[in-house]
Design a protein around this motif. Structure first.
Motif, PDB file in Angstrom:
ATOM      1  N   ALA A  37       0.832  -1.214   0.000  1.00 31.37           N
ATOM      2  CA  ALA A  37       0.000   0.000   0.000  1.00 31.37           C
ATOM      3  C   ALA A  37       0.863   1.258   0.000  1.00 31.37           C
ATOM      4  O   ALA A  37       0.550   2.246  -0.690  1.00 31.37           O
ATOM      5  CB  ALA A  37      -0.931  -0.002   1.210  1.00 31.37           C
ATOM      6  N   GLN A  38       1.954   1.240   0.750  1.00 32.53           N
ATOM      7  CA  GLN A  38       2.856   2.394   0.770  1.00 32.53           C
ATOM      8  C   GLN A  38       3.547   2.578  -0.577  1.00 32.53           C
ATOM      9  O   GLN A  38       3.707   3.704  -1.052  1.00 32.53           O
ATOM     10  CB  GLN A  38       3.900   2.213   1.878  1.00 32.53           C
ATOM     11  N   LEU A  39       3.940   1.485  -1.204  1.00 29.63           N
ATOM     12  CA  LEU A  39       4.599   1.581  -2.507  1.00 29.63           C
ATOM     13  C   LEU A  39       3.656   2.146  -3.563  1.00 29.63           C
ATOM     14  O   LEU A  39       4.059   2.939  -4.418  1.00 29.63           O
ATOM     15  CB  LEU A  39       5.114   0.202  -2.942  1.00 29.63           C
ATOM     16  N   ARG A  40       2.405   1.756  -3.491  1.00 32.92           N
ATOM     17  CA  ARG A  40       1.446   2.200  -4.504  1.00 32.92           C
ATOM     18  C   ARG A  40       1.112   3.686  -4.406  1.00 32.92           C
ATOM     19  O   ARG A  40       0.385   4.218  -5.257  1.00 32.92           O
ATOM     20  CB  ARG A  40       0.177   1.352  -4.451  1.00 32.92           C
ATOM     21  N   GLU A  41       1.631   4.364  -3.399  1.00 34.48           N
ATOM     22  CA  GLU A  41       1.445   5.810  -3.327  1.00 34.48           C
ATOM     23  C   GLU A  41       2.233   6.527  -4.425  1.00 34.48           C
ATOM     24  O   GLU A  41       1.996   7.694  -4.699  1.00 34.48           O
ATOM     25  CB  GLU A  41       1.900   6.324  -1.954  1.00 34.48           C
ATOM     26  N   TYR A  42       3.167   5.803  -5.063  1.00 31.92           N
ATOM     27  CA  TYR A  42       4.015   6.387  -6.101  1.00 31.92           C
ATOM     28  C   TYR A  42       3.691   5.714  -7.425  1.00 31.92           C
ATOM     29  O   TYR A  42       3.526   4.485  -7.508  1.00 31.92           O
ATOM     30  CB  TYR A  42       5.491   6.200  -5.739  1.00 31.92           C
ATOM     31  N   PHE A  45       4.826   2.293  -8.904  1.00 32.63           N
ATOM     32  CA  PHE A  45       4.401   0.989  -8.396  1.00 32.63           C
ATOM     33  C   PHE A  45       2.885   0.788  -8.427  1.00 32.63           C
ATOM     34  O   PHE A  45       2.404  -0.291  -8.059  1.00 32.63           O
ATOM     35  CB  PHE A  45       4.860   0.828  -6.932  1.00 32.63           C
ATOM     36  N   GLU A  46       2.128   1.781  -8.845  1.00 33.75           N
ATOM     37  CA  GLU A  46       0.683   1.748  -8.610  1.00 33.75           C
ATOM     38  C   GLU A  46      -0.071   0.680  -9.401  1.00 33.75           C
ATOM     39  O   GLU A  46      -1.164   0.286  -9.007  1.00 33.75           O
ATOM     40  CB  GLU A  46       0.081   3.130  -8.910  1.00 33.75           C
ATOM     41  N   GLU A  47       0.495   0.157 -10.475  1.00 32.74           N
ATOM     42  CA  GLU A  47      -0.246  -0.816 -11.300  1.00 32.74           C
ATOM     43  C   GLU A  47      -0.014  -2.261 -10.893  1.00 32.74           C
ATOM     44  O   GLU A  47      -0.561  -3.187 -11.510  1.00 32.74           O
ATOM     45  CB  GLU A  47       0.147  -0.651 -12.774  1.00 32.74           C
ATOM     46  N   PHE A  48       0.784  -2.510  -9.839  1.00 36.10           N
ATOM     47  CA  PHE A  48       1.175  -3.886  -9.506  1.00 36.10           C
ATOM     48  C   PHE A  48       0.382  -4.429  -8.324  1.00 36.10           C
ATOM     49  O   PHE A  48      -0.060  -3.683  -7.444  1.00 36.10           O
ATOM     50  CB  PHE A  48       2.672  -3.945  -9.204  1.00 36.10           C
ATOM     51  N   LEU A  53       4.709  -6.650  -5.402  1.00 41.86           N
ATOM     52  CA  LEU A  53       5.322  -5.585  -4.609  1.00 41.86           C
ATOM     53  C   LEU A  53       6.024  -6.146  -3.375  1.00 41.86           C
ATOM     54  O   LEU A  53       7.057  -5.612  -2.946  1.00 41.86           O
ATOM     55  CB  LEU A  53       4.271  -4.562  -4.204  1.00 41.86           C
ATOM     56  N   LYS A  54       5.508  -7.226  -2.807  1.00 45.83           N
ATOM     57  CA  LYS A  54       6.209  -7.885  -1.704  1.00 45.83           C
ATOM     58  C   LYS A  54       7.521  -8.498  -2.199  1.00 45.83           C
ATOM     59  O   LYS A  54       8.528  -8.515  -1.481  1.00 45.83           O
ATOM     60  CB  LYS A  54       5.327  -8.969  -1.081  1.00 45.83           C
ATOM     61  N   GLU A  55       7.507  -8.990  -3.428  1.00 43.76           N
ATOM     62  CA  GLU A  55       8.706  -9.600  -4.001  1.00 43.76           C
ATOM     63  C   GLU A  55       9.833  -8.583  -4.186  1.00 43.76           C
ATOM     64  O   GLU A  55      10.995  -8.862  -3.892  1.00 43.76           O
ATOM     65  CB  GLU A  55       8.356 -10.233  -5.357  1.00 43.76           C
ATOM     66  N   ILE A  56       9.487  -7.384  -4.666  1.00 48.02           N
ATOM     67  CA  ILE A  56      10.530  -6.390  -4.932  1.00 48.02           C
ATOM     68  C   ILE A  56      10.782  -5.468  -3.740  1.00 48.02           C
ATOM     69  O   ILE A  56      11.756  -4.717  -3.724  1.00 48.02           O
ATOM     70  CB  ILE A  56      10.181  -5.531  -6.162  1.00 48.02           C
TER      71      ILE A  56
END
Length: 542
Positions: A37-42, A45-48, A53-56
């Motif tokens: 959720a924090q990564l998707r703020e940018y 990363f928002e389309e994954f 996202l846990k993997e990267i």
């Protein structure tokens, strides 16, 4: 976000280059592992989905930098790309050190083109780099990892949403610009494994990175590859406008033998393997490194034969691809390009013919690609048929370096030759990535990579990065003082990394070679030279 007190340990967890500097790195805060959720703020990363996202996630951090902090300096090897979330950075070129030039392999360059490939003189003096003149008579400056076409003294400012550092990271070449914050700045920092995965899965990100590369550096990259050296800017411009940028993963087939050849391929980074069908299987017939091309001969000869060989990416490769129609149009306007490609095609046909009739060479190429020795600019090889295991090579090395040997007489064996675990002085040395103090670096003499013992803090980052186990950690009989930086070193036992430096300061040359009483030890600068050494032994009855 975490407090600055925990910043050092978290930076070490993320494994980035500022870990050992602690609060002196210019980083005010750095994140713990970010949630999906924090990564998707940018937008990066928002389309994954969460699983990806846990993997990267372990390879992504969010850092707040102080104003006027240097993010990286020119000449730095980084496995990071940066995305500006808030704030601003300025980019500038302070100077140009020839030691930071990328190295093009002479054996892989098109016939008639002299690439830049500096080798240390046996007596320790530096060989002059071969810089072909440009069309206006000036020497070509090999700033091939520069993310920006930026004259010295001028500055470029990048703000929110901008990406930088990815060109050097993806190519494995040193950064040729310095980046500094102008005010408090928040950066998303993406390590290379995550960057490659993101680029492969996201059309949007790939398009953005390709756009940045085209606008900032593609023409300059093309201008310094062997094929296009000294060509007019108009030809390079036309080529740059037409090409497609392609990434290939390990084992990915980019062209298949017998199928229609519809494009020219130029290697930006990585290695490609060429193989042909033979009886019930296939045989490796050649390989390509950065700056090399494949497909020119096939396009010049027309549709009759298709691809001469199957072309496979050995590891991760970055490629530039030009369609057949565009290729034919461009070579009509520049006859020298046609001539160079014809010469290269003829040489490749000869090489393939030789390899098919000497299958031991095919085995050697396959071995070199599998074991990574195609990266080597200086390979220590020991003829086991004449070697008596006296260890004078190791003792000579130790005596030359204050009692600490720089290599181990163990390693791979091929056709009666031992390839010890001695530094290869690679074309793209990954050991330089992440050194927190700059202790491991190009020495400025040929392709020599050295470690400065006065700067080494024994963090072992270079040892862990070296894929060939060529760096050795030595324990010292001392501990770090009470004023040591970073603070986590204080009171801890000291250790130091060491590796071969080719004895470049010695007039006698590499001690491992000069101290061998039987002439069993040799240094070769390429797989081709190793092949010649093998064949010379056979010809002499060995």
């Amino acid at each position: 976000m975490e407090s600055s007190g925990t910043m050092v340990m978290l930076a070490r967890m993320h494994g980035d280059r500022w870990s050992s500097f602690g609060e002196h790195a210019g980083i005010q805060r750095i994140s713990t592992l970010l949630s999906p959720a924090q990564l998707r703020e940018y937008w990066v990363f928002e389309e994954f989905n969460d699983d990806f996202l846990k993997e990267i996630g372990p390879d992504v951090s969010l850092a707040t930098w102080n104003p006027s902090a240097v993010v990286f300096e020119e000449g730095t090897y980084l496995d990071l790309a940066f995305f500006v979330v808030q704030g601003e950075v300025e980019v500038f070129v302070a100077g140009h050190d020839p030691a930071h030039e990328p190295i093009f392999t002479a054996a892989l360059a098109p016939t008639g083109v002299q690439p830049t490939h500096r080798q240390p003189h046996p007596g320790g003096a530096e060989s002059e780099p071969s810089h072909p003149p440009s069309a206006d008579g000036q020497a070509i400056a090999f700033l091939s990892s520069l993310d920006f076409d930026l004259p010295r003294g001028e500055k470029m400012r990048l703000g929110e949403g901008e990406i930088f550092g990815e060109i050097g990271a993806l190519n494995g070449w040193p950064q040729s610009a310095t980046v500094r914050t102008t005010r408090p700045t928040v950066l998303v920092q993406i390590r290379l494994p995550a960057l490659r995965k993101l680029r492969r899965k996201s059309k949007r990100l790939k398009a953005r990175l390709d756009e940045v590369y085209r606008s900032r550096m593609l023409k300059q990259h093309l201008a310094v590859t062997p094929l296009f050296q000294d060509f007019p800017a108009a030809v390079i411009q036309k080529f740059a406008e037409r090409v497609e940028l392609v990434s290939a993963g390990a084992g990915e087939v980019v062209a298949r033998e017998g199928e229609a050849a519809d494009h020219l391929i130029l290697v930006r980074s990585g290695f490609l393997k060429l193989s042909q069908a033979m009886e019930a299987g296939e045989v490796v017939v050649s390989y390509l490194g950065k700056g090399s091309t494949v497909g020119g001969g096939e396009l010049l000869m027309g549709d009759a034969r298709g691809w001469q060989a199957t072309v496979t990416s050995v590891g991760d490769s970055e490629l530039v691809r030009l369609r057949r129609s565009d290729f034919l149009e461009i070579i009509e306007q520049e006859p020298r390009l046609r001539e160079r490609l014809w010469k290269a095609a003829v040489e490749r046909i000869k090489e393939i013919g030789f390899t098919r009739s000497h299958l031991d060479r095919s085995d050697l190429i396959d071995f070199g690609l599998t074991k990574g020795i195609v990266q080597a600019n200086s390979l220590l090889v020991i003829d086991l048929e004449s070697c008596t295991r006296c260890d004078d090579c190791v003792r000579g090395c130790a005596e030359t370096h204050g009692g600490v040997p720089r290599f181990v007489r163990e390693g791979e064996v091929y056709d009666g030759f031992l390839i010890p675990r001695s530094c290869y002085h690679c074309e793209d040395p990954v050991c330089l990535v992440g050194c927190p103090t700059g202790a491991i670096r190009r020495a400025g003499v040929g392709s020599v990579v050295e470690i400065d013992p006065t700067l080494c803090i024994g963090c072992s980052a270079c040892e862990q990065n070296c894929p060939f186990d060529s760096i050795v950690m030595h324990k010292l009989d001392t501990t770090w003082g009470a004023d040591a930086m970073p603070k986590y070193l204080r009171g801890q036992p000291r250790q130091m990394a060491s590796k071969c430096d080719l004895c470049y300061t010695s007039t006698a040359g590499p001690a491992c070679v000069s101290n061998c009483p039987h002439g069993s030890a040799s240094r070769v600068s390429s797989l081709e030279e190793f092949d010649l050494l093998r064949r010379a032994r056979t010809a002499n009855g060995g």
